[in-house]
Design a protein around this motif. Structure first.
Motif, PDB file in Angstrom:
ATOM      1  N   ALA A 128       0.917  -1.207  -0.060  1.00 15.38           N
ATOM      2  CA  ALA A 128      -0.128   0.033  -0.182  1.00 15.38           C
ATOM      3  C   ALA A 128       1.053   1.378   0.121  1.00 15.38           C
ATOM      4  O   ALA A 128       0.188   2.330  -0.352  1.00 15.38           O
ATOM      5  CB  ALA A 128      -0.701   0.019   1.227  1.00 15.38           C
TER       6      ALA A 128
ATOM      7  N   GLU B 211       2.296   2.806   2.632  1.00 19.00           N
ATOM      8  CA  GLU B 211       1.846   3.769   3.753  1.00 19.00           C
ATOM      9  C   GLU B 211       2.713   3.367   4.828  1.00 19.00           C
ATOM     10  O   GLU B 211       3.153   2.261   5.040  1.00 19.00           O
ATOM     11  CB  GLU B 211       0.538   3.641   3.784  1.00 19.00           C
TER      12      GLU B 211
ATOM     13  N   CYS C 135       0.935  -4.106   8.701  1.00 21.55           N
ATOM     14  CA  CYS C 135       0.850  -2.852   7.908  1.00 21.55           C
ATOM     15  C   CYS C 135      -0.413  -2.301   8.370  1.00 21.55           C
ATOM     16  O   CYS C 135      -1.408  -3.057   8.649  1.00 21.55           O
ATOM     17  CB  CYS C 135       0.906  -3.196   6.386  1.00 21.55           C
ATOM     18  N   ASP C 136      -0.605  -0.870   8.386  1.00 17.39           N
ATOM     19  CA  ASP C 136      -1.815   0.006   8.756  1.00 17.39           C
ATOM     20  C   ASP C 136      -1.793   0.054  10.210  1.00 17.39           C
ATOM     21  O   ASP C 136      -1.870  -0.799  10.991  1.00 17.39           O
ATOM     22  CB  ASP C 136      -2.876  -0.839   8.326  1.00 17.39           C
TER      23      ASP C 136
ATOM     24  N   ALA D 257      -4.425  -2.046  12.290  1.00 16.51           N
ATOM     25  CA  ALA D 257      -3.721  -3.506  12.485  1.00 16.51           C
ATOM     26  C   ALA D 257      -2.954  -3.589  13.385  1.00 16.51           C
ATOM     27  O   ALA D 257      -2.878  -4.452  14.274  1.00 16.51           O
ATOM     28  CB  ALA D 257      -3.310  -3.972  11.123  1.00 16.51           C
TER      29      ALA D 257
ATOM     30  N   ARG E 214      -4.777  -5.834   7.524  1.00 11.50           N
ATOM     31  CA  ARG E 214      -4.004  -5.068   6.737  1.00 11.50           C
ATOM     32  C   ARG E 214      -5.084  -5.055   5.463  1.00 11.50           C
ATOM     33  O   ARG E 214      -5.146  -3.953   4.892  1.00 11.50           O
ATOM     34  CB  ARG E 214      -2.690  -5.924   6.089  1.00 11.50           C
TER      35      ARG E 214
ATOM     36  N   ALA F  97      -7.937  -2.981   5.835  1.00 11.72           N
ATOM     37  CA  ALA F  97      -7.756  -1.388   5.645  1.00 11.72           C
ATOM     38  C   ALA F  97      -7.381  -1.137   4.308  1.00 11.72           C
ATOM     39  O   ALA F  97      -7.738   0.223   3.742  1.00 11.72           O
ATOM     40  CB  ALA F  97      -6.491  -1.152   6.401  1.00 11.72           C
ATOM     41  N   TRP F  98      -6.896  -2.139   3.247  1.00  9.57           N
ATOM     42  CA  TRP F  98      -6.744  -1.778   2.023  1.00  9.57           C
ATOM     43  C   TRP F  98      -7.892  -1.380   1.463  1.00  9.57           C
ATOM     44  O   TRP F  98      -7.902  -0.411   0.722  1.00  9.57           O
ATOM     45  CB  TRP F  98      -6.052  -3.078   1.577  1.00  9.57           C
TER      46      TRP F  98
ATOM     47  N   LYS G  97      -7.657   2.345   1.288  1.00  8.46           N
ATOM     48  CA  LYS G  97      -6.986   2.765   0.070  1.00  8.46           C
ATOM     49  C   LYS G  97      -8.122   2.473  -1.105  1.00  8.46           C
ATOM     50  O   LYS G  97      -8.184   3.696  -1.770  1.00  8.46           O
ATOM     51  CB  LYS G  97      -5.925   1.666   0.022  1.00  8.46           C
TER      52      LYS G  97
ATOM     53  N   ARG H 179     -10.648   5.352  -0.957  1.00  8.79           N
ATOM     54  CA  ARG H 179     -10.237   6.549  -1.258  1.00  8.79           C
ATOM     55  C   ARG H 179      -9.994   6.488  -2.985  1.00  8.79           C
ATOM     56  O   ARG H 179     -10.287   7.526  -3.561  1.00  8.79           O
ATOM     57  CB  ARG H 179      -9.162   6.740  -0.763  1.00  8.79           C
TER      58      ARG H 179
END
Lengths: 221, 221
Positions: free
Chosen positions: A47, A49, A61-62, A65, B92, B95-96, B100, B103
């Motif tokens: 991602a 980020e 990641c995130d 999370a 993760r 959230a993706w 992401k 958006r």
């Protein structure tokens, strides 16, 4: 060994830095420039980020999370609360700050002023700045309202709700964009979290060529 | 008794409707028009957003908070996975899709086309539609890539990652905005989740004056 890939003035990264310290966990900090979209970083998080946490080979990641991972891997001290009701209230407010506040305030001020500067992508939109400056006032009043009857935002214990809110406000405060006079109750709550040892390291971050206001790292502001 | 306040064609609400059924939980559905910002609804959720779940007097706001609540209150069957590693991978990807993908795709297509129509707030921006239509292609390829080596998106079991992804894609598919031919692997994965009993009720939703494409509720599309 924990390793956190972060951007010093990112609210989502600051949230995890505070949470790690509140959990009593030490982590090596690696500064990233995610907007450069370097291959090495994209391999870690497709991602592109921050924050990204590495824990002995496991990559998380995130920021949500990571926060939930820290709570499951290191339950004590809890940063969500013990009852289902308390945990739901914590998560409601985390979403409030990471989604609603972010969209209505952080994106319009921090993203416009700071991220565009860091990533060298254009200049701030004056309409966004105007709107963000208007929106932050009622969010501060909401914080003050919550803090009236509670010791912390989600109840009587410090939770991820306080940490998320303070992380966003801390980067806006660095930019001088928090009208603390508009909500003294919010200022009292912020002074309380700002004086915790977990918060101190954040207040040392400095961006070359952009100084924070004098009250920024003053604990009795 | 569970009661879910929702918008039928909202991805975040659909995510919870699927999760409830996968957990084997029945809920009364209450349709809301959150954009009207009615006082009664704002008392339930001051953020003025759906979904909101009521569980015997307890009110849980925000789709991630609700999903984590359902997992904590009704751990079996798990929708996050059993190991810390699996749960991090699930989160993760949630959230993706919820951040992401939302958006880069949902906000540009669904929000522009459908939400503006429902809330009677202006007409779609053609630049947003163009950008969303371009972005969805590589997200579909990412889904196809994940699905190449896994039985579901986050691993070998169905998780909230599949549910979040499918919830977003299902509303975009209603609008005819998913170029399935661009990623046959993504279509295979979607056909798999679409044929689950938990998914069927969603496919019955119809918006007056806006018909979905013929393939929308065809399980062998």
């Amino acid at each position: 060994m924990l390793r956190l890939h972060h951007v010093p003035l990112s609210p989502f990264c600051r949230k995890i830095r505070i949470a790690l310290r509140e959990k009593g966990l030490a982590a090596e900090l690696v500064e990233e420039q995610p907007w450069e979209q370097k291959e090495e970083f994209l391999r870690l998080n497709p991602a592109g980020e921050t924050p990204v946490l590495e824990d002995d080979g496991l990559v998380i990641c995130d920021s949500q999370a990571i926060a939930e991972y820290l709570e499951e891997a290191h339950p004590e001290p809890t940063l969500y609360g013990r009852s289902l009701e308390q945990r739901s209230e914590t998560r409601r407010l985390v979403a409030w700050f990471d989604s609603k506040f972010c969209r209505e305030v952080t994106d319009l001020l921090w993203r416009e002023k700071l991220l565009k500067r860091l990533a060298r992508r254009g200049t701030p939109s004056s309409e966004a700045l105007r709107q963000g400056a208007a929106n932050i006032r009622w969010h501060l009043q909401y914080i003050a309202w919550l803090f009236e009857d509670r010791r912390w935002l989600a109840g009587d214990e410090l939770t991820m709700a306080d940490i998320a809110a303070a992380a966003h406000l801390s980067v806006l405060d660095y930019l001088g964009d928090v009208p603390w006079d508009a909500a003294p109750g919010a200022r009292d709550w912020y002074a309380k979290i700002k004086s915790r040892p977990s918060f101190r390291p954040l207040l040392q971050d400095r961006l070359v060529g952009l100084k924070p206001p004098i009250h920024y790292d003053d604990l009795d502001f």
